[in-house]
Design an enzyme around this catalytic site. Structure first.
Site, PDB file in Angstrom:
ATOM      1  CB  CYS A 100       5.858  29.489  39.974  1.00 15.25           C
ATOM      2  SG  CYS A 100       6.857  29.661  38.506  1.00 15.25           S
ATOM      3  NE  ARG A 133       0.036  29.369  42.099  1.00 20.20           N
ATOM      4  CZ  ARG A 133      -0.096  30.487  42.822  1.00 20.20           C
ATOM      5  NH1 ARG A 133      -1.216  30.697  43.494  1.00 20.20           N
ATOM      6  NH2 ARG A 133       0.865  31.379  42.859  1.00 20.20           N
ATOM      7  CD1 TRP A 160       2.587  28.370  33.259  1.00 17.81           C
ATOM      8  CD2 TRP A 160       3.041  30.530  33.569  1.00 17.81           C
ATOM      9  NE1 TRP A 160       1.916  29.082  32.294  1.00 17.81           N
ATOM     10  CE2 TRP A 160       2.174  30.401  32.458  1.00 17.81           C
ATOM     11  CE3 TRP A 160       3.444  31.789  33.940  1.00 17.81           C
ATOM     12  CZ2 TRP A 160       1.714  31.498  31.744  1.00 17.81           C
ATOM     13  CZ3 TRP A 160       2.979  32.880  33.228  1.00 17.81           C
ATOM     14  CH2 TRP A 160       2.134  32.731  32.125  1.00 17.81           C
ATOM     15  CG  ASN A 173       5.049  32.584  42.187  1.00 17.14           C
ATOM     16  OD1 ASN A 173       5.215  32.687  40.973  1.00 17.14           O
ATOM     17  ND2 ASN A 173       3.940  32.939  42.796  1.00 17.14           N
ATOM     18  N   GLY A 174       7.972  34.050  40.834  1.00 23.02           N
ATOM     19  CA  GLY A 174       8.243  35.448  40.505  1.00 23.02           C
ATOM     20  C   GLY A 174       9.376  35.541  39.502  1.00 23.02           C
ATOM     21  CD  GLU A 191     -16.272  36.792  31.022  1.00 21.25           C
ATOM     22  OE1 GLU A 191     -15.282  37.490  30.721  1.00 21.25           O
ATOM     23  OE2 GLU A 191     -16.178  35.714  31.634  1.00 21.25           O
ATOM     24  CE  LYS A 229     -14.487  32.636  31.305  1.00 20.18           C
ATOM     25  NZ  LYS A 229     -14.127  33.998  31.593  1.00 20.18           N
ATOM     26  CD  GLU A 255     -10.494  32.413  29.899  1.00 17.86           C
ATOM     27  OE1 GLU A 255      -9.353  32.592  30.353  1.00 17.86           O
ATOM     28  OE2 GLU A 255     -11.512  32.874  30.427  1.00 17.86           O
ATOM     29  CG  HIS A 313     -19.569  51.627  12.388  1.00 21.58           C
ATOM     30  ND1 HIS A 313     -19.726  52.763  11.628  1.00 21.58           N
ATOM     31  CD2 HIS A 313     -20.597  51.627  13.277  1.00 21.58           C
ATOM     32  CE1 HIS A 313     -20.756  53.452  12.057  1.00 21.58           C
ATOM     33  NE2 HIS A 313     -21.311  52.784  13.063  1.00 21.58           N
ATOM     34  CE  LYS A 319      -9.105  31.721  38.964  1.00 25.74           C
ATOM     35  NZ  LYS A 319     -10.272  31.934  38.065  1.00 25.74           N
TER      36      LYS A 319
HETATM   37  C1  AGP Z   1     -10.669  35.173  32.820  1.00 21.75           C
HETATM   38  O1  AGP Z   1     -11.376  33.969  32.599  1.00 21.75           O
HETATM   39  C2  AGP Z   1      -9.181  34.961  32.880  1.00 21.75           C
HETATM   40  N1  AGP Z   1      -8.807  33.979  33.835  1.00 21.75           N
HETATM   41  C3  AGP Z   1      -8.428  36.270  33.051  1.00 21.75           C
HETATM   42  O2  AGP Z   1      -8.835  37.170  32.048  1.00 21.75           O
HETATM   43  C4  AGP Z   1      -8.625  36.968  34.410  1.00 21.75           C
HETATM   44  O3  AGP Z   1      -9.929  37.481  34.513  1.00 21.75           O
HETATM   45  C5  AGP Z   1      -7.627  38.116  34.504  1.00 21.75           C
HETATM   46  O4  AGP Z   1      -6.323  37.575  34.469  1.00 21.75           O
HETATM   47  C6  AGP Z   1      -7.798  38.968  35.773  1.00 21.75           C
HETATM   48  O5  AGP Z   1      -7.576  38.166  36.902  1.00 21.75           O
HETATM   49  P1  AGP Z   1      -7.984  38.780  38.357  1.00 21.75           P
HETATM   50  O6  AGP Z   1      -9.461  38.991  38.344  1.00 21.75           O
HETATM   51  O7  AGP Z   1      -7.534  37.757  39.343  1.00 21.75           O
HETATM   52  O8  AGP Z   1      -7.241  40.093  38.501  1.00 21.75           O
END
Ligand code: AGP
Length: 618
Positions: A2, A27, A74, A100-101, A491, A495, A498, A514, A613
């Site tokens: 949020c 966000r 959210w 937010n929370g 990584e 990418k 996601e 394996h 985010k």
């Molecule tokens: C990565 O592309 C994602 N947005 C997610 O994995 C992110 O890296 C993770 O939530 C950690 O966020 P932070 O670095 O703000 O702690």
């Protein structure tokens, strides 16, 4: 996650609120709303869906006034809907609240309030706050908003950032921060004040901000802000000037924030390096780390805790720091570390890597480390974030605001920070000789330009758009790397999955036999990260094995490597570099590949489904 915003001043509050909410869209959200005080009423407008729906509602049913709060939701408790959108109101609309929370004890409070005769109009936990403030406002607070809010939040458990308006008090808003529910930034204007969950929402209006901390309350009026703890003790928060400008948080000529941020990387990396690397004497200084050379020499272990992309950065950090500083490094998911009762010895450093500085699991892992007496540090991007404030030392990424949910420049700048940390530790511990220092400094000096070269190749050749056309229809991908580029492979897989929603797995290449090799056939492309480093030959044999099973191979490799160009189906070229810096270069083609495939599939690149985010709730 949020987003909350608030405004008080001479401008049209609704316009400021909608503009600010638009800069929090990254966000992730599923509904939006606002409340504006006007001539003794709090006029609420809420709509399911994106901001455009709220804007249409405001055209059809306008509000006017100079005090207001707004929210992007959210959904956590209750489905996305107009009735569950914030703000939520107390009976007869006397008070409105955005949050937010999470109110972890909202069921219990809801039962109590129902017994008191309150009627609920939503499925949310937030509505409990509105009624609770109302209850205290009329019982025992002398109808003082600040006192009522203070009493109400004392009954809440769980992380929350809350903003409250009262119909009878049009000259102020009350904001509270409980725990780590994402930040609360208070912007200082001339005869106007702003509140937001994050800096980008305010940058178009002011760059002078204060950061509300855990268990603090702010009473905000046009003339300024009064901050207290929850007992009412006055506090002084420093006024910080944000170096970013509003454009930095805008897309500019790019179609998506993610694309802009991929192309920001040369400049971001240059910023990360500046003021820290002595390119003449081949030395590194990290003043914000607050770790003396003697303390660095006494370290016995470093534990890195992080989530998602930041975790993969930490995995690279293990190779880098063990090589440069000869210090034992362990890397753990923060979400696991916080619950496994870790053994933290004396002379141990616990390092969090977190772009947002607000990830709830990472903050909890840091809390665990602090309680056990470890020296804590954070590699963090967001200035003034919780992680930056609670740690003993900080190494900023200096990447500038990263808006796209998929992390790109934060990853590469965190890798550079890890190299700088390893260099500094090695410098203090005497494990880097002059030749090695000179070689690494030279590599760092050339890094921004080399990343720029990869991006220029992409822009000029359209290579990744073509790859997306050829491979974007597959449903599964395998990513392989080895050594310092094993995490790069993981990584790259993250990418892709996601933002394009294609299943992708990153694996250490040595693990192929394996299990994963059973997956290989013509329907599963394999992306390999194969620079000509110490494990090159091992990687080549993996490429052979994939090809022998009719698997397509997309190779991130040195542009002048004729052998792999022959062997692989596709070349994703990178320049030669210091091997500890190769992940910074190798990840860029993987970012571009994921981006172009996602665009080709019409995905919502900057706000992928189900993702936020910054994950500030468990
Ligand atoms: C990565 O592309 C994602 N947005 C997610 O994995 C992110 O890296 C993770 O939530 C950690 O966020 P932070 O670095 O703000 O702690």
């Amino acid at each position: 996650m949020c987003g909350i915003v608030g405004y008080i001043g001479p401008r049209d509050a609704a316009g400021v609120i909608v503009d600010s909410l638009r800069r929090l869209e990254y966000r992730g959200y599923d509904s939006a709303g606002l409340a504006v005080w006007d001539a003794g009423s709090l006029n609420v407008r809420r709509e399911e869906g994106k901001l455009a729906g709220l804007e249409k509602l405001l055209v059809d049913s306008p509000v006017s006034g100079h005090l207001g709060i707004g929210h992007t939701r959210w959904a956590t408790h209750g489905p996305p809907s107009q009735r569950n959108a914030h703000p939520h109101s107390s009976p007869d609309g006397e008070l409105v609240v955005v949050q937010n929370g999470i109110v972890e004890n909202f069921q219990e409070l809801r039962r109590e309030l129902l017994a008191d005769g309150y009627i609920f109009n939503s499925d949310t936990d937030t509505e409990v706050i509105a009624h609770l403030v109302h209850k205290h406002y009329h019982n025992g607070s002398g109808r003082d908003l600040v006192t009522a809010v203070r009493h109400a939040v004392e009954e809440l458990t769980g992380p929350s950032a809350i903003a409250v308006l009262s119909r009878t008090e049009p000259e102020r808003m009350v904001v509270v921060r409980l725990g780590n529910a994402g930040g609360v930034v208070i912007g200082q204007g001339d005869d106007e004040m702003f509140v937001a969950s994050d800096i980008p929402a305010l940058l178009q209006y002011t760059r002078r901000v204060r950061f509300l901390e855990n268990r603090q309350m702010a009473v905000i009026s046009r003339g300024g802000v009064e901050v207290t703890d929850l007992a009412g003790l006055p506090l002084e928060l420093p006024l910080v000037e944000i170096a970013w400008d509003a454009d930095a948080a805008e897309k500019g000529q790019f179609r998506h924030f993610m694309h802009k941020e991929i192309y920001d990387q040369p400049q971001a990396i240059a910023q990360t390096l500046s003021q820290r690397v002595d390119f003449v004497n081949n030395r590194v200084e990290l003043p914000g780390l607050n770790l003396s050379p003697e303390a660095a020499r006494n370290l016995r272990k470093l534990t890195i805790v992080a989530c998602g992309t930041s975790y993969y950065s930490g995995l690279v950090g293990r190779y880098v720091i063990e090589r440069l500083a000869r210090l034992s490094v362990e890397v753990d998911y923060a979400s696991e570390y916080r619950y496994r009762h870790p053994v933290i010895g004396p002379d141990e450093m616990v390092l969090a890597i977190t772009q947002s500085g607000e990830t709830v699991d990472t903050l909890a892992a840091l809390e665990e480390a602090r309680e056990q007496g470890a020296f804590t540090a954070a590699i963090v991007n967001a200035m003034g974030s919780q992680a930056a404030r609670v740690c003993d030392g900080v190494i900023y990424m200096h990447a500038g605001p990263e808006i796209g949910v998929a992390s790109t420049k934060a990853f590469t700048t965190s890798l550079v920070d890890l190299v700088l940390l390893g260099f500094y530790l090695g410098q203090c511990r005497g494990t880097i000789d002059a030749a090695a220092a000179a070689e690494l400094v030279q590599g760092l000096a050339g890094l921004p330009g080399q990343v720029g070269a990869v991006l220029e190749d992409a822009h000029l050749t359209g290579r990744y758009t073509e790859l997306a056309q050829r491979y974007g229809h597959f449903h599964n991908f395998l990513y392989l790397g080895r050594g310092v580029n094993y995490p790069t492979a993981r990584e790259g897989a993250l990418k892709l999955k996601e933002i394009s929603y294609i299943h992708a797995e990153g694996y250490p290449a040595g693990e192929m036999k394996h299990g994963p090799i059973a997956l290989i056939d013509s329907t599963m492309p394999t992306v390999v990260v194969v620079p000509q480093d110490s494990v090159y030959e091992k990687m080549i044999s993996q490429v052979e094995q994939v090809k022998a099973r009719s698997g397509a191979v997309l190779a991130v490799a040195h542009a002048d490597d004729a052998f792999i160009s022959e062997k692989a189906d596709e070349l994703l070229p990178i320049p030669r570099s210091h091997d500890l810096l190769s992940p910074v270069l190798a990840v860029v083609p993987l970012q571009l590949l994921a981006y172009e495939i996602a665009v080709g599939r019409g995905a919502d690149v900057d706000q992928p489904r189900n993702l936020a985010k910054s994950v500030t709730v468990e």
